[in-house]
Design an enzyme around this catalytic site. Structure first.
Site, mmCIF file in Angstrom:
data_model
loop_
_atom_site.group_PDB
_atom_site.id
_atom_site.type_symbol
_atom_site.label_atom_id
_atom_site.label_comp_id
_atom_site.label_asym_id
_atom_site.label_seq_id
_atom_site.Cartn_x
_atom_site.Cartn_y
_atom_site.Cartn_z
ATOM 1 N N GLY A 157 3.575 8.269 4.548
ATOM 2 C CA GLY A 157 3.194 7.071 3.793
ATOM 3 C C GLY A 157 1.717 6.802 4.023
ATOM 4 C CG PHE A 193 -1.962 -11.849 -1.644
ATOM 5 C CD1 PHE A 193 -2.271 -11.348 -2.889
ATOM 6 C CD2 PHE A 193 -0.849 -11.325 -0.995
ATOM 7 C CE1 PHE A 193 -1.498 -10.362 -3.486
ATOM 8 C CE2 PHE A 193 -0.064 -10.339 -1.567
ATOM 9 C CZ PHE A 193 -0.386 -9.847 -2.816
ATOM 10 C CD GLN A 200 6.498 -11.277 5.190
ATOM 11 O OE1 GLN A 200 6.061 -10.309 4.593
ATOM 12 N NE2 GLN A 200 5.729 -12.148 5.812
ATOM 13 C CG HIS A 247 8.038 -11.280 -0.895
ATOM 14 N ND1 HIS A 247 8.025 -12.019 -2.056
ATOM 15 C CD2 HIS A 247 6.832 -10.678 -0.819
ATOM 16 C CE1 HIS A 247 6.853 -11.868 -2.654
ATOM 17 N NE2 HIS A 247 6.114 -11.059 -1.929
ATOM 18 C CG LEU A 306 7.805 -7.635 -4.257
ATOM 19 C CD1 LEU A 306 8.289 -8.691 -3.279
ATOM 20 C CD2 LEU A 306 6.630 -6.871 -3.680
ATOM 21 C CD GLU A 315 2.068 -13.804 -0.974
ATOM 22 O OE1 GLU A 315 3.169 -13.813 -0.395
ATOM 23 O OE2 GLU A 315 0.978 -13.786 -0.380
ATOM 24 N NE ARG A 354 4.313 -12.103 1.279
ATOM 25 C CZ ARG A 354 4.029 -10.818 1.196
ATOM 26 N NH1 ARG A 354 4.510 -9.982 2.100
ATOM 27 N NH2 ARG A 354 3.266 -10.360 0.231
ATOM 28 C CG HIS A 382 8.741 -8.040 1.535
ATOM 29 N ND1 HIS A 382 8.774 -7.204 0.458
ATOM 30 C CD2 HIS A 382 7.427 -8.186 1.849
ATOM 31 C CE1 HIS A 382 7.535 -6.869 0.101
ATOM 32 N NE2 HIS A 382 6.703 -7.444 0.963
ATOM 33 N NE ARG A 416 3.639 -7.560 5.750
ATOM 34 C CZ ARG A 416 3.392 -7.384 4.449
ATOM 35 N NH1 ARG A 416 2.149 -7.372 3.994
ATOM 36 N NH2 ARG A 416 4.383 -7.227 3.599
HETATM 37 C C1 LIG Z 1 8.211 -3.672 -2.695
HETATM 38 C C2 LIG Z 1 7.158 -3.814 -1.659
HETATM 39 C C3 LIG Z 1 5.865 -4.166 -2.017
HETATM 40 C C4 LIG Z 1 4.884 -4.298 -1.060
HETATM 41 N N1 LIG Z 1 3.614 -4.661 -1.434
HETATM 42 C C5 LIG Z 1 2.647 -4.758 -0.488
HETATM 43 C C6 LIG Z 1 1.320 -5.123 -0.860
HETATM 44 O O1 LIG Z 1 1.006 -5.353 -2.017
HETATM 45 N N2 LIG Z 1 0.391 -5.203 0.119
HETATM 46 C C7 LIG Z 1 0.688 -4.954 1.437
HETATM 47 O O2 LIG Z 1 -0.201 -5.032 2.271
HETATM 48 N N3 LIG Z 1 1.933 -4.581 1.791
HETATM 49 C C8 LIG Z 1 2.913 -4.478 0.875
HETATM 50 N N4 LIG Z 1 4.176 -4.106 1.257
HETATM 51 C C9 LIG Z 1 4.388 -3.577 2.606
HETATM 52 C C10 LIG Z 1 3.824 -2.153 2.692
HETATM 53 O O3 LIG Z 1 4.039 -1.503 1.464
HETATM 54 C C11 LIG Z 1 4.472 -1.334 3.799
HETATM 55 O O4 LIG Z 1 4.495 -2.071 4.990
HETATM 56 C C12 LIG Z 1 3.669 -0.048 4.031
HETATM 57 O O5 LIG Z 1 3.456 0.629 2.823
HETATM 58 C C13 LIG Z 1 4.360 0.847 5.037
HETATM 59 O O6 LIG Z 1 3.681 2.070 5.084
HETATM 60 P P1 LIG Z 1 3.987 3.135 6.207
HETATM 61 O O7 LIG Z 1 3.027 4.246 6.036
HETATM 62 O O8 LIG Z 1 4.053 2.485 7.541
HETATM 63 O O9 LIG Z 1 5.482 3.625 5.898
HETATM 64 P P2 LIG Z 1 6.165 4.237 4.571
HETATM 65 O O10 LIG Z 1 5.336 4.174 3.380
HETATM 66 O O11 LIG Z 1 7.519 3.619 4.558
HETATM 67 O O12 LIG Z 1 6.297 5.770 4.939
HETATM 68 C C14 LIG Z 1 7.212 6.237 5.906
HETATM 69 C C15 LIG Z 1 7.208 7.753 5.899
HETATM 70 O O13 LIG Z 1 8.044 8.194 6.958
HETATM 71 C C16 LIG Z 1 8.943 9.178 6.480
HETATM 72 N N5 LIG Z 1 10.156 9.133 7.317
HETATM 73 C C17 LIG Z 1 10.917 8.053 7.622
HETATM 74 N N6 LIG Z 1 11.943 8.433 8.415
HETATM 75 C C18 LIG Z 1 11.821 9.765 8.605
HETATM 76 C C19 LIG Z 1 12.577 10.750 9.293
HETATM 77 N N7 LIG Z 1 13.711 10.473 9.951
HETATM 78 N N8 LIG Z 1 12.142 12.022 9.252
HETATM 79 C C20 LIG Z 1 11.026 12.378 8.584
HETATM 80 N N9 LIG Z 1 10.281 11.490 7.905
HETATM 81 C C21 LIG Z 1 10.677 10.206 7.917
HETATM 82 C C22 LIG Z 1 9.179 8.809 5.018
HETATM 83 O O14 LIG Z 1 9.624 9.928 4.294
HETATM 84 C C23 LIG Z 1 7.767 8.374 4.617
HETATM 85 O O15 LIG Z 1 6.997 9.503 4.320
HETATM 86 C C24 LIG Z 1 5.193 -4.040 0.298
HETATM 87 C C25 LIG Z 1 6.486 -3.706 0.681
HETATM 88 C C26 LIG Z 1 7.479 -3.631 -0.292
HETATM 89 C C27 LIG Z 1 8.888 -3.382 0.158
#
Ligand SMILES: Cc1cc2nc3c(=O)[nH]c(=O)nc-3n(C[C@H](O)[C@H](O)[C@H](O)COP(=O)(O)OP(=O)(O)OC[C@H]3O[C@@H](n4cnc5c(N)ncnc54)[C@H](O)[C@@H]3O)c2cc1C
Length: 567
Positions: free
Chosen positions: A13, A118, A232, A234, A244, A247, A278, A346, A381
């Site tokens: 991610g 926001f 959290q 939302h 979603l 916001e 939120r 959320h 958050r």
């Molecule tokens: C609908 C929605 C909208 C949002 N909008 C916003 C926004 O506008 N602004 C903001 O700041 N935040 C927003 N958030 C929050 C934000 O999107 C997330 O907190 C953030 O993107 C998380 O990123 P990350 O890289 O930590 O994890 P993720 O993007 O969840 O990536 C996790 C990675 O780990 C991998 N993984 C997980 N488990 C395993 C496993 N067992 N083995 C191998 N790989 C695994 C997955 O495949 C993925 O590649 C939003 C959240 C949601 C739900």
């Protein structure tokens, strides 16, 4: 099979991709692996809609102190202020880097990067790419990551365990989904970037893949989870799916109305109204609903999110995804009619305990993004601070892991460890028979979480919830995985994920029950006040076979003493 890399990053991610680029840039001779259970551009981060907070306009009145203050106050004073101060200073550089790497940020008339309002942010500082911010950020990082020959990807590999010896990381094991083979990844440093745990709840904005795997695996390996009681909600999940409605819709001027047409937020947050943080808005909406001022529907009560006064041009320009989703999923065009919404699970404020350099208590193991608790969000958050966190602390984790790996030699993992893990997965888990279904257990887990650990909590209900979660854990010992084949066995993966969620639910529940105060997103009707004297501290949950053991550590305060939170 066994492979070797200097650094293994689990998760592709925003946090994982940013970490990989940072490590690759630190040293082109390091071999860096990214493992992810989904293809990178299908990671959950692509769902982020509204934007990423950053101070870009000091000439127009914003400042680092203001962003830090908003974040600390939003956190209900549970954030570590040294980490927050570092975070707000680092994020502008990340925005400009992404701009250079091709991220199509929305622009103002004068060509500068646009920013929007926001919740809880006292300056319009949320940078965005229409309402598809996460999608564009992930694509930008993904494309950039392709430029480094020393980054190798293992797409559709499922992490099953961490290998730790003498409190030092040695590598990880993961199932290659395509073949079902268990692969041993030996590494000098590992970064966990596996995201949050939102699928603990039934009514949620999260993708189905967000099941807290990395948190649960770390916890089982003895690494503490921090502040897990803070989840959290939302304010605006579309009814009935929970999709979603960002916001950004309120940031662009949307109103919340009860069934009498009242903008009820003037009772709860007269200054900030719909743009209070939120926790405040979600509680207000829930109160309106339980006191009978919500709209009724066959899918339960809801509140109206009214965007009709914004006009088609603005909605199309700033919120096209929301319009499309509303039309597709509930058949309503927000240009013409208000949308049915109610609060929805959320974001996981808690996570793997790290310091502000993303280091966990295990040497060589780092964690960044939603899986980690650094902690900058504390008890609540602020919107648009999470994608920002992934960029800043993803980079830190990449750099720190690279520095660590450059100092270390690779230590080999014994064949016994690999064999034991293979036996655990295939003989003891896949091979066993039982009369419970993981799908049924997950359904019941979601029901408990939605009932007992929702926006308003009570000791009595939570006690009941803990009992039920423990019953589910017992029943889980008896699950049978129906599909016995190894290749692309989604039944097996699902059963693993349910096991992870049961452990995490118990941690959320036990931490929430223990905290006898209300702070941020953790609101107890039986303890409705914040209690700084006894509870201005982080919870740490350690795994024991009997359930989590709790310890507490102080919050780091630099400049801002806790005061009453008013909006
Ligand atoms: C609908 C929605 C909208 C949002 N909008 C916003 C926004 O506008 N602004 C903001 O700041 N935040 C927003 N958030 C929050 C934000 O999107 C997330 O907190 C953030 O993107 C998380 O990123 P990350 O890289 O930590 O994890 P993720 O993007 O969840 O990536 C996790 C990675 O780990 C991998 N993984 C997980 N488990 C395993 C496993 N067992 N083995 C191998 N790989 C695994 C997955 O495949 C993925 O590649 C939003 C959240 C949601 C739900």
């Amino acid at each position: 099979m066994r492979v070797q890399h200097d650094i293994v990053i689990v998760g592709a991610g925003l946090a994982g991709l940013r970490a990989a680029i940072a490590a690759a840039e630190k040293n082109k001779n390091l071999s860096i692996a990214i493992i992810s259970k989904t293809y990178p551009i299908r990671c959950h981060s692509v769902c982020a809609e509204g934007g990423t907070a950053a101070v870009l306009r000091e000439d127009e009145g914003d400042s680092f102190d203001l962003h830090a203050w908003d974040t600390v106050k939003g956190s209900d004073f549970l954030a570590d202020q040294d980490a927050v101060e570092f975070f707000v200073r680092e994020i502008p550089r990340e925005i400009l880097l992404l701009d250079n790497w091709g991220c199509p940020w929305s622009r103002r008339e004068d060509g500068k990067i646009a920013q929007r309002a926001f919740g809880g942010q006292s300056f319009n500082r949320t940078v965005f790419a229409k309402d598809r911010t996460g999608l564009h950020e992930v694509h930008t990082l993904y494309e950039r990551s392709l430029m480094y020959p020393n980054i190798v990807r293992y797409d559709e590999y499922f992490l099953t365990n961490l290998i730790i010896e003498d409190n030092e990381i040695r590598g990880v094991t993961a199932i290659e989904l395509k073949t079902g083979d268990l692969i041993l990844f030996e590494a000098k440093a590992v970064i966990l970037a596996t995201g949050g745990a939102g699928r603990l709840y039934g009514f949620t904005t999260y993708s189905h893949q967000v099941t807290g795997d990395g948190m649960a695996i770390a916890y089982r390996c003895g690494i503490p989870l921090k502040d897990m009681e803070f989840f959290q909600f939302h304010p605006t999940g579309l009814v009935p799916s929970g999709i979603l409605i960002s916001e950004a819709a309120r940031g662009e001027g949307g109103y919340l109305r009860n069934k009498f047409g009242e903008r009820f937020m003037e009772k709860y947050a007269p200054e900030r109204m719909e743009l209070a943080p939120r926790d405040v808005v979600a509680r207000a909406m829930w109160k309106e609903i339980i006191e009978g001022r919500g709209f009724e529907s066959e899918h339960g009560a809801y509140i109206a999110l009214d965007l009709t006064h914004l006009g088609e041009e603005k909605i199309e320009e700033r919120l096209p995804l929301i319009r499309e989703a509303a039309k597709k999923f509930v058949g309503i065009d927000p240009v013409e009619e208000p949308l049915p919404v109610r609060p929805v699970a959320h974001y996981t404020m808690g996570g793997i305990h790290t310091n502000m350099w993303t280091e966990t208590p295990v040497k060589g193991l780092f964690a960044a993004g939603e899986v980690a608790c650094v902690s900058i969000h504390g008890a609540n958050r602020l919107g648009s601070n999470s994608t920002a966190e992934c960029l800043v602390f993803g980079r830190v984790a990449g750099e720190k892991a690279a520095e660590y790996a450059m100092r270390k030699d690779l230590k080999h993992v014994s064949n016994e460890i690999y064999k034991e893990e293979e036996k655990r997965i295939y003989d003891e888990f896949l091979g066993k028979s039982g009369d419970e279904s993981p799908y049924q257990i997950k359904k019941e887990l979601n029901e408990v979480m939605d009932k007992c650990f929702w926006i308003f909590r009570t000791g009595e209900e939570m006690k009941e919830g803990i009992k039920k979660i423990r019953e589910l854990k017992e029943r889980y010992k008896n699950v049978e995985i129906v599909d016995k084949k190894r290749r692309f066995n989604t039944d097996l993966i699902y059963a693993f994920e349910v096991g992870f969620m049961l452990d995490l639910a118990e941690v959320v529940a036990v931490c929430a029950y223990a905290r006898t105060e209300s702070r941020g997103a953790h609101y107890r009707l039986d303890y409705p006040n914040r209690d700084d004297e006894n509870w201005l501290k982080h919870s740490l949950a350690y795994y024991t076979p009997q359930g989590p053991k709790l310890e507490y550590i102080p919050v780091k305060i630099t400049k801002w003493k806790p005061v009453e939170r008013k909006y």
